[in-house]
Design a protein around this motif. Structure first.
Motif, short mmCIF file in Angstrom:
data_model
loop_
_atom_site.label_atom_id
_atom_site.label_comp_id
_atom_site.label_asym_id
_atom_site.label_seq_id
_atom_site.Cartn_x
_atom_site.Cartn_y
_atom_site.Cartn_z
N LEU A 17 31.46 37.58 6.12
CA LEU A 17 31.34 38.09 5.19
C LEU A 17 29.77 38.25 4.73
O LEU A 17 29.28 39.49 4.26
N ILE A 20 28.56 41.10 6.69
CA ILE A 20 29.17 42.43 6.08
C ILE A 20 28.22 42.65 4.77
O ILE A 20 27.74 43.97 4.78
N VAL A 21 28.08 42.02 4.04
CA VAL A 21 27.18 42.28 2.96
C VAL A 21 25.69 42.41 3.23
O VAL A 21 25.04 43.34 2.74
N GLU A 24 26.01 46.24 4.31
CA GLU A 24 26.09 47.19 3.31
C GLU A 24 24.55 47.11 2.65
O GLU A 24 24.24 48.33 2.27
N ASP A 44 33.25 48.15 4.03
CA ASP A 44 33.76 47.61 2.91
C ASP A 44 35.42 47.12 2.89
O ASP A 44 35.81 46.12 2.23
N TYR A 47 35.44 43.80 4.09
CA TYR A 47 34.90 43.03 3.34
C TYR A 47 36.29 42.27 2.39
O TYR A 47 36.46 41.02 2.22
N SER A 92 31.77 42.96 -6.48
CA SER A 92 32.02 43.92 -5.34
C SER A 92 32.90 45.14 -5.57
O SER A 92 33.17 46.00 -5.00
N THR A 96 33.05 48.95 -4.22
CA THR A 96 33.94 49.57 -3.43
C THR A 96 34.59 50.96 -3.75
O THR A 96 34.84 51.93 -3.03
#
Ligand code: HEM
Length: 149
Positions: A17, A20-21, A24, A44, A47, A92, A96
């Motif tokens: 996670l 992934i963040v 992004e 995402d 995510y 989030s 998205t």
């Protein structure tokens, strides 16, 4: 052995996670071309999957872990951690929705780029998520060691 397995899986999903963040954040820093927008939308998706796994494995740790669920039920650090995770989840939603909307627009028009103001708002939300993830890790360490404040 079960406790160890759940702990390893919990750490691996948390690491995923955080990566992934981080991805992004890095992608929303540069020019948001149609290709970048598509990449953001697919990253995402993971995510959501990874966040779901974190909750499932975390819940398994509460119920099946070595300390027993009672340790967490009266543990304010646990609730601080879960509360902050819920805030991250709510934060989030907007990115998205934007990634999905931008991907549709980029599919219709390959020259599409997101409005700068909308991109700034999305990036700000992801930045706050990253800071709160750091806070969750701190709460987790306190939760594992102190049953109360
Ligand atoms: C992004 C979200 C999360 C992060 C970053 C996170 C982070 C961590 C970390 C770093 C630990 C190890 C603490 C230590 O031993 O020092 C941990 C343990 C744990 N986490 Fe999470 N966690 C998250 C979500 C959850 C959720 C949603 C649950 C429950 C539904 C949960 C339940 C647990 C449990 C039960 C432990 C074991 C603590 C102990 O050893 O007593 N976690 N978590």
């Amino acid at each position: 052995m079960l406790d160890l397995t759940l702990a390893v899986l919990h750490h691996l999903t948390i690491l995923s996670l955080i990566l992934i963040v981080g991805a992004e954040l890095a992608l929303t820093r540069g020019e948001l071309t149609a290709a970048v927008v598509r990449r953001l939308a697919s990253i995402d998706l993971y995510y959501g999957i990874v966040a779901g796994l974190i909750v499932a494995i975390g819940a398994a740790r509460v119920v099946l872990g070595a300390k027993g669920w009672v340790f967490y039920l009266h543990n304010p650090w646990f609730f601080a951690k879960i509360g902050t995770f819920l805030i991250v989840g709510v934060l989030s939603i907007h990115p998205t929705m934007m990634f999905l909307r931008w991907r549709r627009a980029a599919t219709a028009d390959p020259a599409f780029t997101p409005p700068p103001a909308a991109a700034t708002t999305v990036r700000r939300a992801i930045l706050v998520e990253a800071v709160l993830l750091g806070l969750i890790v701190a709460f987790a360490a306190a939760m594992a060691r102190f049953g109360s404040f």
